[in-house]
Scaffold this active site. Structure first.
Site, PDB file in Angstrom:
ATOM      1  N   HIS A   1       0.865  -1.179   0.000  1.00 33.14           N
ATOM      2  CA  HIS A   1       0.000   0.000   0.000  1.00 33.14           C
ATOM      3  C   HIS A   1       0.909   1.240   0.000  1.00 33.14           C
ATOM      4  O   HIS A   1       2.005   1.206   0.549  1.00 33.14           O
ATOM      5  CB  HIS A   1      -0.842  -0.055   1.279  1.00 33.14           C
ATOM      6  CG  HIS A   1      -1.913   0.970   1.383  1.00 33.14           C
ATOM      7  ND1 HIS A   1      -1.667   2.267   1.756  1.00 33.14           N
ATOM      8  CD2 HIS A   1      -3.250   0.888   1.172  1.00 33.14           C
ATOM      9  CE1 HIS A   1      -2.813   2.945   1.775  1.00 33.14           C
ATOM     10  NE2 HIS A   1      -3.787   2.134   1.419  1.00 33.14           N
TER      11      HIS A   1
ATOM     12  N   CYS B   1      -4.689   2.547  -3.702  1.00 29.88           N
ATOM     13  CA  CYS B   1      -3.429   2.981  -3.110  1.00 29.88           C
ATOM     14  C   CYS B   1      -2.317   1.960  -3.331  1.00 29.88           C
ATOM     15  O   CYS B   1      -1.476   1.736  -2.449  1.00 29.88           O
ATOM     16  CB  CYS B   1      -3.583   3.260  -1.613  1.00 29.88           C
ATOM     17  SG  CYS B   1      -4.683   4.631  -1.261  1.00 29.88           S
TER      18      CYS B   1
ATOM     19  N   GLN C   1      -4.470  -4.844   7.156  1.00 30.36           N
ATOM     20  CA  GLN C   1      -5.476  -5.815   6.736  1.00 30.36           C
ATOM     21  C   GLN C   1      -5.413  -7.078   7.595  1.00 30.36           C
ATOM     22  O   GLN C   1      -6.448  -7.581   8.029  1.00 30.36           O
ATOM     23  CB  GLN C   1      -5.262  -6.194   5.256  1.00 30.36           C
ATOM     24  CG  GLN C   1      -5.462  -5.043   4.287  1.00 30.36           C
ATOM     25  CD  GLN C   1      -6.895  -4.550   4.186  1.00 30.36           C
ATOM     26  OE1 GLN C   1      -7.835  -5.271   4.487  1.00 30.36           O
ATOM     27  NE2 GLN C   1      -7.065  -3.308   3.773  1.00 30.36           N
TER      28      GLN C   1
ATOM     29  N   ASP D   1       3.114  -4.360   8.064  1.00 24.25           N
ATOM     30  CA  ASP D   1       1.915  -3.545   7.921  1.00 24.25           C
ATOM     31  C   ASP D   1       0.728  -4.493   8.072  1.00 24.25           C
ATOM     32  O   ASP D   1       0.379  -5.217   7.147  1.00 24.25           O
ATOM     33  CB  ASP D   1       1.920  -2.866   6.549  1.00 24.25           C
ATOM     34  CG  ASP D   1       0.624  -2.120   6.276  1.00 24.25           C
ATOM     35  OD1 ASP D   1      -0.270  -2.126   7.145  1.00 24.25           O
ATOM     36  OD2 ASP D   1       0.519  -1.526   5.181  1.00 24.25           O
TER      37      ASP D   1
HETATM   38  C1  LIG Z   1      -2.356  -2.725   3.653  1.00 27.30           C
HETATM   39  C2  LIG Z   1      -2.699  -1.341   4.101  1.00 27.30           C
HETATM   40  N1  LIG Z   1      -1.740  -0.579   4.639  1.00 27.30           N
HETATM   41  C3  LIG Z   1      -1.986   0.656   5.092  1.00 27.30           C
HETATM   42  C4  LIG Z   1      -3.232   1.218   4.992  1.00 27.30           C
HETATM   43  C5  LIG Z   1      -3.425   2.606   5.483  1.00 27.30           C
HETATM   44  O1  LIG Z   1      -4.317   2.696   6.572  1.00 27.30           O
HETATM   45  P1  LIG Z   1      -4.751   4.134   7.058  1.00 27.30           P
HETATM   46  O2  LIG Z   1      -5.333   4.820   5.860  1.00 27.30           O
HETATM   47  O3  LIG Z   1      -5.764   3.904   8.114  1.00 27.30           O
HETATM   48  O4  LIG Z   1      -3.536   4.823   7.558  1.00 27.30           O
HETATM   49  C6  LIG Z   1      -4.266   0.464   4.409  1.00 27.30           C
HETATM   50  C7  LIG Z   1      -5.619   0.981   4.228  1.00 27.30           C
HETATM   51  O5  LIG Z   1      -5.901   1.986   3.633  1.00 27.30           O
HETATM   52  C8  LIG Z   1      -3.982  -0.836   3.952  1.00 27.30           C
HETATM   53  O6  LIG Z   1      -4.932  -1.595   3.384  1.00 27.30           O
END
Ligand SMILES: Cc1ncc(COP(=O)(O)O)c(C=O)c1O
Ligand SMILES: Cc1ncc(COP(=O)(O)O)c(C=O)c1O
Lengths: 418, 155, 418, 155
Positions: A133, A375, A214, A211
Site C-alpha cells: 500500500h 493505493c 489488513q 503492515d
Molecule cells: C495494507 C494497508 N496498509 C496501510 C493502509 C493505510 O491505513 P490508514 O489509511 O488507516 O492509515 C491500508 C488501508 O488503507 C492498507 O490496506
C-alpha cells in the site's frame, strides 16, 4: 441466509446475529439494501463501539494524564486500558510496547522518522515489496530522498505471493536495515509468511516491520510468535473509529529511537535550551491523544475477541472459497491474486467495463465496492491493470448470499456493457 | 437490473466510450497537454492544431479511462473543431456547469448546437464522484490552450 | 443561577439552556455535582456533537475519497463540508486552505517539517514566546537541533503580555523566518495582539503562525483580518471530538511546501522510483483521515456559531471579571497573569498548599481543575512557580455560581492546610 | 468541607509534609540519586551513607513537591536508617503495594514496625493520580542503591 452451522463447522458463528449489531446494515440506499463489500477500505461500526464512545462522552470524558481529578483519572484509566487491550490483542509483552497513532499511515511514518532517520545510516537499505500500500511505500521513498537510504523492492510471484528467493537476494549483502512488508495485501488478499520473513530479516541483521492494516482484522496476530520488531494496524478497519492507529514497537527499539513529534506529554523536562524525553511510549505520543477513539477501539477489540479471531478467519475463508467457486462462472471476469494463504479481499475486472463504470453499476444495485488502484499503483502496473480494478472485501458481517448477489449483478453488468 | 442507469449511460455515451472518435496522436499539433485523474487512474493526452486565425483546426486524444471520460473526450474533440479558442473556453465552462448541475441556465447564445451535442453527459451530475470523469477532457483542453505542456488534473 | 440577562446585556445567553446540552454536566462524582473548570485542557461535548457522530456511524459511514459508491460519496461530502465549515469559522479564503490533522500539536509539527525543514534555511531563526505551550516549543527545538535554525524566545512582561519591544529587537536582524506564538495563553489567559504581531513579522520578512488552541474557543478569529500565514486549533477544546486538529495555511505556502507525511491519498502518481504529490490540501493529509471526527467537529462549529462567538466571549469576560472580583478575597491566594486582554483561563496558587494537594481537595468538592505546569514548564519557571500551579478554565457552560463555589472551596482548603 | 479527606491527609502526613525530617544535604553520603515526577513537577534529591557492613547509616533528602511526596520522603528516610540494603528494598516493594492497594497482605515478617510507621500513607490508594507522589521517594531510593547517579522517575 447462511449462518448457524456452516460446512467447516463453526456452529456458533451466527452472521445474522452479528449483522444485527451494525445499525448501518439495516439502511437502504436509493431503495436498495446495503451490500457493503468495502470493509477493506474501512469497516462499519457495531453498536457496542458506538455505545462505548457515547458513554465516554456523556459520563467519563476529560483530558488524560494531565489531571489529578476524578474524571481525568477515569479517562486516563480508560485510555491506558485500551493500550493494554491492544497489547493483549497482538500478544505484545507489555502495554507500554503499544504506541497510539492516528492511523497506520502515521505509524509507518513514525517508524520512518524515529527508526529510519533516527537509527538507520545513509547507505543502508529498506526492503519493501511490490504489493505494498502507498502507506508502506511513500514514507520509505521520502526516507530515501531525504536521508540517503536505498529502497529495494521485493518481487511477488504471478500468484501474488512474496518471492522469498528474491527477498533472500535482496538481504544478501547485509546492508538492509529494515524489511517493511505487508502482512496481508489489501488487493490480492495474500497473507505473507511473517515468521519466516522475520527470521530471514533478523539473520541478515535487519529489523522487520509488518503492515498489519489488513491482516490484524482477519486473523489472530502474535507479535512475539512472529518475532516482529514493528507491527501496525489501524482502528477504522477493525470495526473501530477513525482517528486512531496502533504501532507495536519492541521495547529496546522504543528506548533507542528518538521521538518523532514534539509537544506536550512526551517530555520529562523542558527548558528553552534543552528538553529531555519522557519514557516510552509517552515519548512518541505528543499532544492530546485520540482518547474517545482509544476507548472505541478497545470496545472494537472486545467485540472481535468475543466472536473470536479464529471464528472470523474461518468465516472469511468460507466466504473466499464460496466467492472463488461462484464468481469464475461470470463470463469475462478476471480475479487477481491466487495466493495459497489469503484473506477476504480480492480485486477483479470485467471485460469491456472500466472499473469505475462497473462500480457505478454495482452501487446502483446497492453493492459497495471500491474502484481504482486502491493505493497500490505500482502493484496495478505489475498486474497489468494500470487502469484500475474493482475490489471486494469482506467483513465479519458478510454473507454468502451477498456474494451470490454480487455474481448476479456482475453477470447483469456484463450484459449492460455488451 | 440497471435500467435506471440508461440516463447516465445513454447509447451515445456507450458508443463513444467503446469507439472514441479522434483517438490518435496528432503529429502536426501546435498544442499539447496531459490530463490525469489520480483517483481512478484515468490518463489522457490531448493534441490540438490551431489555424493562423486562432481557430481549432484539429483535435485528437489518446488515453485510458472509464466510458464517461472516454466519451467526454471523444465528444469534446468533435465539438471544438472549427471553434475559436474563446468559444472553446466558453464551452468548457458551460459543460462543467452542465456536468455539475444537470442544467446550464446561463448557457450563452450562439453555442446551443454544441451544448446539445454534449447534453448526453448531463446525467453525470447525479454521481458526484463521476463528475470528474466527465470534466477531465475539458480540464486538459484548458491546460493545452493556456499552458503548453503542463499536466492537467481533475483532482 | 445566572443566565437570562446579565449586566453586560447578553440577554440571549441562557447558560442553563446551554448546560442542558451537555450530558456530562448532569453526572455526579463521589456524590458531588460536577463543577468542570478544566475546559482549557479539553472541553465537554454537547448532545449535538455526540448525536452527529452517532448518526454518521449508524447511517452514513464509509471511507472518503476512495469510493465511487453512494455511501462513500456521502461520507466524502460530509468530510469536505467539515473543511468548508472550518474555513468559514476562521474566515479562510477557501476550504482548501484548511488541512486536517490529528490535533494542534500535529498541526505545528507539520509546519515545523514542511515549512521549517522544507523552506527555511539553516541559520534562519524561529521566534516563540516565553508563554508557549510545549506544543509550540518542542517542535522548534527539534527543528533547531535537526536543521540548524536558531530559536529565539520573546519575553513576556510581568503582567503576562507579550513584550513587543523585545519582539521588535528579535526581528531586527532580518534573520527570522517564522514567528510562532500563541494567540492566547493556556495559563495566563493573555490574548496576544495578533494583527500587530503579523504586521511586525511580515515587515521583517518572516511568516507568522498563531497557536489558536485556546483563542479559537473563546473569540471570533479572522485569519484574513489578522493576516496570518498559519493558524491552528484543536477539535477537542472546541467542544468537538478528540483525534482532529485544524491547520489553516495560506494557499501559496501550501503550494510551496513539501509534504510531511507519506501515504495514501496524498499522491498524484506513484512508481517505485518517483512520486508526484497531490494538490494541496490533500498533499498534507496522508492516509485515512479522521472522518467521524471531522463530522463531529463540524457539529461543534455549528453549535458554537449558533450561540455566537461574540456572545461566548462576553459570557466568558463576565466570568473572568466575576472571578477577579471574587477570588482575591480568598486569603493567601495568588492569581497569575494580569493581561489587559484576556480569556477565561487563569492559574492560581494557595499559600502552604501544593497545587497537587489543592486539586485533590477541590476534586473532593466536585471541582475539576488542573494541577501542574500545564505543558508550560518554562513559563512556570518565569513566574517563579516551578513547582506548579492550579488552573481554572471556563467553557460556555460555566456559571458565576460555580466561581463562587470555587472561592468557598478555596477558603475551606486554606483552613484545611493551615 | 473536606472532612472525608482526613484519611488521606492524616495529621502525621500534614506534619511531615510541613516539616520534613532529614531535609538536608548529606555531605559524606556514599550514594545519591535524583527523582523526578514530570507530571507534577516534583523533584527530589536523595543521599545515603552506607556503613561498611552495608547497612544504611544515614539518609537525607531535599526537594519540592506536594504534602504526600514530602511526607513520604521524610518517613522513608526515617524508616530506612539502620536497615540493611536488602530490607530497604523489601520495604520499598511492600510500600508500593500498600500505596497501590491500601493493604499489604504479603508483607514479610520482621518489618511490621516499619510498615506500621508508613501506614498513614495507605490512604493514597484511593487516589490513583497521587500514588506516584507517595512512591517517588522509594523509586529514588532504589535508584540511589542500584544505580549511582541515575535519575529516578515515577513516570
Ligand atoms: C495494507 C494497508 N496498509 C496501510 C493502509 C493505510 O491505513 P490508514 O489509511 O488507516 O492509515 C491500508 C488501508 O488503507 C492498507 O490496506
Ligand atoms: C495553547 C495550546 N497550544 C497547544 C495545545 C495542544 O493541543 P493538543 O494537545 O490538542 O495538540 C494546547 C492544549 O493542550 C494549548 O493550550
Amino acid at each position: 441466509m447462511d449462518g448457524a452451522v456452516n460446512p467447516r463447522g463453526e456452529a456458533d458463528f451466527d452472521v445474522e446475529r452479528i449483522r444485527a449489531d451494525f445499525p448501518i446494515l439495516a439502511t437502504e440506499h436509493r431503495g436498495k439494501k446495503l451490500v457493503f463489500l468495502d470493509s477493506g477500505a474501512s469497516a462499519q461500526k457495531p453498536r457496542q463501539v458506538i455505545d462505548t464512545m457515547i458513554r465516554t462522552m456523556e459520563t467519563a470524558y476529560a483530558n488524560v494524564h494531565r489531571g489529578a481529578y476524578h474524571l481525568s483519572e477515569t479517562a486516563t484509566a480508560a485510555y491506558e486500558a485500551a493500550r493494554a487491550a491492544c497489547a493483549r490483542f497482538l500478544n505484545a509483552p507489555r502495554p507500554e510496547d503499544i504506541i497510539f497513532t492516528s492511523n497506520s499511515t502515521m505509524a509507518i511514518n513514525l517508524v520512518a522518522h524515529s527508526y529510519g532517520r533516527g537509527i538507520m545510516k545513509p547507505g543502508q537499505a529498506v526492503v519493501i515489496s511490490e504489493m505494498e500500500h502507498h502507506a508502506n511505500l511513500v514514507p520509505w521513498q521520502m526516507l530515501r530522498d531525504g536521508h540517503g537510504t536505498e529502497l529495494r523492492v521485493c518481487r511477488i510471484t504471478d500468484a501474488g505471493e512474496l518471492d522469498l528467493n528474491h527477498l533472500a537476494e535482496l538481504l544478501a549483502d547485509g546492508k538492509v536495515g529494515l524489511v517493511a512488508v505487508t502482512h496481508m495485501s489489501n488487493v490480492l488478499g495474500s497473507v505473507t509468511p511473517a515468521t519466516l520473513i522475520a527470521r530471514m530479516a533478523h539473520e541478515a541483521g535487519a529489523k522487520v516491520l509488518f503492515d498489519g492494516s489488513q491482516a490484524a482484522v482477519h486473523r489472530r496476530v502474535d507479535v512475539q510468535a512472529i518475532d516482529a520488531d514493528f507491527y501496525c494496524f489501524t482502528g477504522h478497519k477493525l470495526y473501530g473509529p477513525t482517528g486512531i492507529g496502533v504501532l507495536y514497537a519492541r521495547a529496546a527499539l522504543q528506548k533507542a529511537m528518538p521521538p518523532f513529534l514534539g509537544g506536550g506529554d512526551m517530555i520529562a523536562s523542558v527548558t528553552f535550551e534543552r528538553t529531555t524525553w519522557a519514557e516510552p511510549p509517552a515519548k512518541f505520543e505528543a499532544g492530546t491523544p485520540p482518547i474517545i477513539e482509544a476507548v472505541g477501539l478497545h470496545a472494537a477489540i472486545d467485540y472481535v475477541e468475543a466472536i473470536g479471531l479464529p471464528a472470523i478467519e474461518a468465516h472469511e475463508r468460507a466466504l473466499v472459497d464460496h466467492a472463488m467457486a461462484t464468481l469464475p462462472h461470470v463470463e469475462g471476469l478476471t480475479i487477481y491474486g491466487k495466493a495459497q494463504d489469503r484473506g477476504g479481499v480480492f480485486a477483479f475486472a470485467l471485460d469491456n467495463a472500466h472499473a469505475h463504470d462497473l462500480s457505478t453499476l454495482l452501487d446502483r444495485a446497492g453493492i459497495a465496492v471500491r474502484a481504482g488502484r486502491h493505493c497500490t499503483e505500482p502493484l496495478h502496473e505489475r498486474l497489468g491493470a494500470g487502469a484500475g480494478t474493482c475490489r471486494a472485501s469482506f467483513g465479519l458481517y458478510t454473507t454468502k448470499a451477498e456474494i451470490d448477489y454480487l455474481a448476479e449483478a456482475l453477470a447483469s453488468a456484463r450484459r449492460f456493457f455488451a | 437490473m440497471f435500467d435506471d442507469l440508461r440516463d447516465l449511460y445513454q447509447e451515445v455515451i456507450l458508443d463513444h466510450g467503446r469507439k472514441p472518435r479522434n483517438f490518435r496522436r496528432l503529429e502536426n499539433g501546435t498544442h499539447h497537454a496531459r490530463g490525469d485523474n489520480p483517483l481512478c487512474g484515468d490518463k489522457m493526452e490531448l493534441w490540438l492544431a490551431l489555424n493562423e486565425d486562432g481557430t481549432i483546426a484539429d483535435a485528437a486524444f489518446q488515453g485510458r479511462g472509464c466510458a464517461i471520460s472516454m466519451a467526454s473526450a471523444s465528444l469534446m474533440t468533435e465539438t471544438v473543431k472549427g471553434k475559436s479558442v474563446a468559444d472553446a473556453h466558453k464551452l468548457g465552462e458551460q459543460f462543467r456547469e452542465l456536468a455539475m448541475t444537470g442544467t446550464c441556465p446561463h448557457c450563452a447564445a450562439g453555442l446551443e448546437d454544441e451544448m446539445e451535442r454534449l447534453a448526453p453527459l448531463s446525467g453525470v451530475h447525479e454521481f458526484p464522484s463521476r463528475v470528474k470523469c466527465a470534466t477531465l477532457a475539458w480540464h486538459t483542453l484548458n491546460s493545452a490552450l493556456d499552458n503548453q505542456g503542463k499536466e492537467a488534473s481533475s483532482e
